[in-house]
Enzyme design. Sequence first.
Site, PDB file in Angstrom:
ATOM      1  N   SER A  46       0.778  -1.242   0.000  1.00 40.26           N
ATOM      2  CA  SER A  46       0.000   0.000   0.000  1.00 40.26           C
ATOM      3  C   SER A  46       0.806   1.287   0.000  1.00 40.26           C
ATOM      4  O   SER A  46       0.218   2.371  -0.116  1.00 40.26           O
ATOM      5  CB  SER A  46      -0.949   0.017   1.206  1.00 40.26           C
ATOM      6  OG  SER A  46      -2.038  -0.861   0.983  1.00 40.26           O
ATOM      7  N   LYS A  49       0.142   3.720  -2.739  1.00 36.39           N
ATOM      8  CA  LYS A  49      -0.932   4.711  -2.729  1.00 36.39           C
ATOM      9  C   LYS A  49      -0.418   6.146  -2.695  1.00 36.39           C
ATOM     10  O   LYS A  49      -1.176   7.081  -2.981  1.00 36.39           O
ATOM     11  CB  LYS A  49      -1.867   4.457  -1.541  1.00 36.39           C
ATOM     12  CG  LYS A  49      -2.678   3.164  -1.662  1.00 36.39           C
ATOM     13  CD  LYS A  49      -3.638   3.004  -0.495  1.00 36.39           C
ATOM     14  CE  LYS A  49      -4.609   1.842  -0.692  1.00 36.39           C
ATOM     15  NZ  LYS A  49      -4.081   0.562  -0.213  1.00 36.39           N
ATOM     16  N   SER A 101      -5.741   3.629   4.368  1.00 32.50           N
ATOM     17  CA  SER A 101      -5.295   2.728   3.297  1.00 32.50           C
ATOM     18  C   SER A 101      -6.463   2.022   2.619  1.00 32.50           C
ATOM     19  O   SER A 101      -6.383   0.848   2.245  1.00 32.50           O
ATOM     20  CB  SER A 101      -4.304   1.687   3.835  1.00 32.50           C
ATOM     21  OG  SER A 101      -3.446   1.234   2.821  1.00 32.50           O
TER      22      SER A 101
END
Length: 310
Positions: A46, A49, A101
């Site tokens: 993640s 991102k 997230s």
Amino acid sequence: MYRGVFLFLIVVTLIVPISGSYCALDCENLKILAEKNKDHVQSVASISKVMTALIVLEHASLYEMVVIDPTMLHTEGSSIYLIENEIYSIETLLYGLLLRSGNDAAMALALYTSDHDLDTFIQWMNDKATQIGMMHTQFENPSGLEKPQGNLSSAYDMALLMCYVSDHVDLMKILGTTSYTTSKHGVWSNKNRLLKMNERVIGGKTGFTNQAGRTLLSIAEEGYRISIATLDMYDDFEFHDRMYDRLYTDKKMRKIFTEGIYQLNHKKFVVHRAGYILESDLNQDEYVFTSTNTGVTLKYLDYTWVFPWI
């Protein structure tokens, strides 16, 4: 007997070498301050991102409104629990993306900004990676989920990305926020506890999948900025905390010029950010200025800065 076995396990735990890879980067000059396997490529989960958010902000404003449709809800893993037909601002979705997230937030933002052309959004991510100089990176989705292999990158590339976004005021505000109050979902707390562990830290992003392990991206500032990326490291928060303490002590830097407007040969140029070099690199060599059609280039040893004409 049991006491002896217990003590043995403690000792073994303490001497096990740090797993994974890492890179600490001086954001002023993009010099590597510390690293281990910095170019090792793996799934980064993640922390992808951060690139997703950067692309969104290059194609939409914070205050545009997004209507959640069914295609935006086809995600797995971590979620901010978006509901069909709800309406959110880009800003709120970005907080859900970076603090919690949310994979659903990633999909909603990517589809909205690309007019529901996910392949185009992913191409934007990869084009930006190339522009920044992330030579070991390949994105295949906006969330970091491994379908089939996930987003691949290296510790160096991700530290470089963090340095790049550190000049983006809106994005850094979100990355450095410890909690955000929403109208529909209460308070979102940032999963990045490093923000509370080390007062120098001004932003970052966490990540985890079974395939990638723990991944962590952070940036700190004490006069100058340092970014650290760790991939597949079990004690990542503690490692970043210790590393910042060591680097800001051992890798001291000297400011050699400040931001402002300067003049060369009766022409003015602008310096947007103060310049630093490692104190260990200071010597008596002279600075070299080169004038071009677009601005001024300043060189000192292997340091280079470029300033545009006004």
